[in-house]
Design a protein around this motif. Structure first.
Motif, mmCIF file in Angstrom:
data_model
loop_
_atom_site.group_PDB
_atom_site.id
_atom_site.type_symbol
_atom_site.label_atom_id
_atom_site.label_comp_id
_atom_site.label_asym_id
_atom_site.label_seq_id
_atom_site.Cartn_x
_atom_site.Cartn_y
_atom_site.Cartn_z
ATOM 1 N N MET A 279 0.883 -1.162 0.022
ATOM 2 C CA MET A 279 -0.018 -0.134 0.054
ATOM 3 C C MET A 279 0.991 1.372 -0.052
ATOM 4 S SD MET A 279 -2.497 1.111 2.978
ATOM 5 C CE MET A 279 -1.838 0.074 4.136
ATOM 6 N N LYS A 280 0.581 2.235 -0.802
ATOM 7 C CA LYS A 280 1.434 3.340 -0.803
ATOM 8 C C LYS A 280 0.913 4.395 0.002
ATOM 9 C CE LYS A 280 3.162 6.952 -4.032
ATOM 10 N NZ LYS A 280 2.928 8.042 -3.365
ATOM 11 N N ILE A 281 1.818 5.088 0.776
ATOM 12 C CA ILE A 281 1.651 5.871 1.916
ATOM 13 C C ILE A 281 2.145 7.186 1.392
ATOM 14 C CG2 ILE A 281 1.608 6.660 4.156
ATOM 15 C CD1 ILE A 281 1.384 3.522 5.069
ATOM 16 N N ASP A 282 1.386 8.421 1.341
ATOM 17 C CA ASP A 282 1.903 9.693 1.173
ATOM 18 C C ASP A 282 1.121 10.423 2.167
ATOM 19 O OD1 ASP A 282 -0.331 10.134 0.037
ATOM 20 O OD2 ASP A 282 0.168 10.075 -2.034
ATOM 21 N N THR A 283 1.335 11.735 2.026
ATOM 22 C CA THR A 283 0.490 12.766 2.939
ATOM 23 C C THR A 283 -0.692 13.047 2.541
ATOM 24 O OG1 THR A 283 1.466 14.753 1.474
ATOM 25 C CG2 THR A 283 2.644 14.003 3.560
ATOM 26 N N SER A 284 -1.374 12.434 1.554
ATOM 27 C CA SER A 284 -2.868 12.354 1.324
ATOM 28 C C SER A 284 -3.670 11.063 1.939
ATOM 29 C CB SER A 284 -3.251 12.287 -0.154
ATOM 30 O OG SER A 284 -2.703 10.963 -0.501
ATOM 31 N N PHE A 285 -2.700 10.191 2.561
ATOM 32 C CA PHE A 285 -3.238 9.185 3.271
ATOM 33 C C PHE A 285 -4.194 9.533 4.609
ATOM 34 C CE2 PHE A 285 -3.189 5.375 6.156
ATOM 35 C CZ PHE A 285 -3.655 4.608 5.599
ATOM 36 N N TRP B 166 10.256 9.288 -0.132
ATOM 37 C CA TRP B 166 9.325 8.715 0.853
ATOM 38 C C TRP B 166 8.576 7.581 -0.117
ATOM 39 C CZ3 TRP B 166 9.560 8.387 5.468
ATOM 40 C CH2 TRP B 166 9.967 9.269 6.560
ATOM 41 N N ASP B 167 8.907 7.672 -1.411
ATOM 42 C CA ASP B 167 8.127 6.742 -2.514
ATOM 43 C C ASP B 167 9.173 5.502 -2.584
ATOM 44 O OD1 ASP B 167 6.046 8.346 -2.805
ATOM 45 O OD2 ASP B 167 6.762 9.195 -4.759
ATOM 46 N N GLU B 168 10.330 5.421 -2.350
ATOM 47 C CA GLU B 168 11.108 4.504 -2.311
ATOM 48 C C GLU B 168 10.667 3.253 -1.577
ATOM 49 O OE1 GLU B 168 15.185 5.475 -1.732
ATOM 50 O OE2 GLU B 168 15.212 6.787 -3.096
ATOM 51 N N PRO B 169 10.849 1.876 -2.154
ATOM 52 C CA PRO B 169 10.187 0.674 -1.424
ATOM 53 C C PRO B 169 10.877 0.611 0.028
ATOM 54 C CG PRO B 169 11.050 0.203 -3.340
ATOM 55 C CD PRO B 169 11.534 1.574 -3.333
ATOM 56 N N ALA B 170 12.035 0.934 0.584
ATOM 57 C CA ALA B 170 12.443 0.894 2.016
ATOM 58 C C ALA B 170 11.768 1.793 2.831
ATOM 59 C CB ALA B 170 13.778 0.999 2.172
ATOM 60 N N GLN B 171 11.521 2.793 2.349
ATOM 61 C CA GLN B 171 10.716 4.056 2.870
ATOM 62 C C GLN B 171 9.350 3.765 3.063
ATOM 63 O OE1 GLN B 171 12.318 6.302 4.593
ATOM 64 N NE2 GLN B 171 14.324 5.334 3.849
ATOM 65 N N GLN B 172 8.855 3.347 1.972
ATOM 66 C CA GLN B 172 7.367 2.859 2.040
ATOM 67 C C GLN B 172 7.054 1.689 3.100
ATOM 68 O OE1 GLN B 172 4.386 4.065 0.336
ATOM 69 N NE2 GLN B 172 5.546 5.562 0.351
ATOM 70 N N GLN B 173 8.016 0.514 3.045
ATOM 71 C CA GLN B 173 7.997 -0.294 4.131
ATOM 72 C C GLN B 173 7.901 0.406 5.376
ATOM 73 O OE1 GLN B 173 7.511 -3.890 3.747
ATOM 74 N NE2 GLN B 173 6.841 -3.622 5.894
ATOM 75 N N TRP B 174 8.854 1.118 5.782
ATOM 76 C CA TRP B 174 8.828 1.902 7.019
ATOM 77 C C TRP B 174 7.775 2.661 7.315
ATOM 78 C CZ3 TRP B 174 8.641 6.845 9.066
ATOM 79 C CH2 TRP B 174 8.947 7.182 10.426
ATOM 80 N N LEU B 175 6.930 3.260 6.285
ATOM 81 C CA LEU B 175 5.900 3.997 6.562
ATOM 82 C C LEU B 175 4.570 2.822 6.976
ATOM 83 C CD1 LEU B 175 6.089 6.739 3.856
ATOM 84 C CD2 LEU B 175 6.018 7.194 6.250
ATOM 85 N N ASN B 176 4.775 1.934 6.250
ATOM 86 C CA ASN B 176 3.567 0.888 6.454
ATOM 87 C C ASN B 176 3.804 0.269 7.826
ATOM 88 O OD1 ASN B 176 1.660 -0.480 4.514
ATOM 89 N ND2 ASN B 176 3.279 0.568 3.386
#
Length: 178
Positions: free
Chosen positions: A1-7, A49-59
Motif C-alpha cells: 500500500m502506498k502511503i503519502d501525505t494524502s493518506f 518517501w516513495d522508495e520501497p524501503a521508505q514505504q515499508q517503514w511508513l507501512n
C-alpha cells in the motif's frame, strides 16, 4: 500500500493522517502526535518517501499506530459486548493478522486484527460479536448464526455481507498490507 501525505483514515473509531512537517527537516524523519482516537504522523519533507524501503517503514509506522489504537479501543468494546451478553472469554490479543479480522480459540482466547481499525465502527463491532458467538458455537453452522443473530439484533447475515464488501473494497483501494 502506498502511503503519502494524502493518506488518511476516518472510521468513527479512529482519525489518522500523514502530513508533511517542514520543521522536522534535518531533525527527525517523523513525529507522532496522539490523542485518543486521533493520530497525526508528521513526516519531514524528503524526496525518497516513495522508495520501497521508505514505504515499508511508513507501512510499519502505520501498523504500529493502528496497534496502539486497537489495544486502546478493541478490548474495551469486546468486554462491553461480552458482559452485555453474559459471555466469558479468557483473553484478547491484538495481532497483525493478514488473512483474518479475528479468531476465537477453543480455550476462549480471542484474537483481533489491528487492521480492524480501518473498518467502520459498526463493522468492528460485528467482528467482535462474531468472535463472541464462537464462544457458544465454534463452527459456522446454524447454531452459530443463531447466536450471532442474538448479538446483532437479527442482522448477522446482513453485516457479514457488508463486511465482505468492505474487505473487497479495502483491498481494491489500499492494496495488501505488509
Amino acid at each position: 500500500m502506498k502511503i503519502d501525505t494524502s493518506f488518511h483514515i476516518d472510521t468513527g473509531l479512529l482519525q489518522l493522517r500523514f502530513v508533511t512537517e517542514p520543521s522536522l527537516a534535518g531533525r527527525a524523519d517523523a513525529a507522532v502526535s496522539r490523542r485518543p482516537g486521533n493520530v497525526t504522523i508528521s513526516l519531514a519533507p524528503r524526496p525518497d518517501w516513495d522508495e520501497p524501503a521508505q514505504q515499508q517503514w511508513l507501512n510499519d509506522a502505520l501498523a504500529e499506530q493502528l496497534r496502539r489504537e486497537a489495544k486502546r479501543t478493541l478490548p474495551a468494546r469486546l468486554d462491553g459486548f461480552a458482559r452485555h451478553a453474559s459471555l466469558r472469554y479468557q483473553r484478547v490479543t491484538i495481532k497483525r493478522m493478514h488473512t483474518r479480522w479475528g479468531s476465537c480459540s477453543g480455550q476462549g482466547n480471542i484474537n483481533l486484527s489491528l487492521w480492524l481499525m480501518l473498518a467502520p465502527a459498526h463493522l468492528v463491532d460485528y467482528v467482535i460479536k462474531h468472535e463472541l458467538a464462537h464462544l457458544e458455537e465454534m463452527n459456522h453452522g446454524p447454531r452459530f448464526w443463531k447466536a450471532l443473530d442474538a448479538l446483532t439484533g437479527g442482522r448477522a447475515k446482513i453485516l457479514a455481507r457488508e463486511m465482505r464488501q468492505f474487505t473487497r473494497q479495502l483491498f481494491e483501494t489500499r492494496g495488501t498490507f505488509a
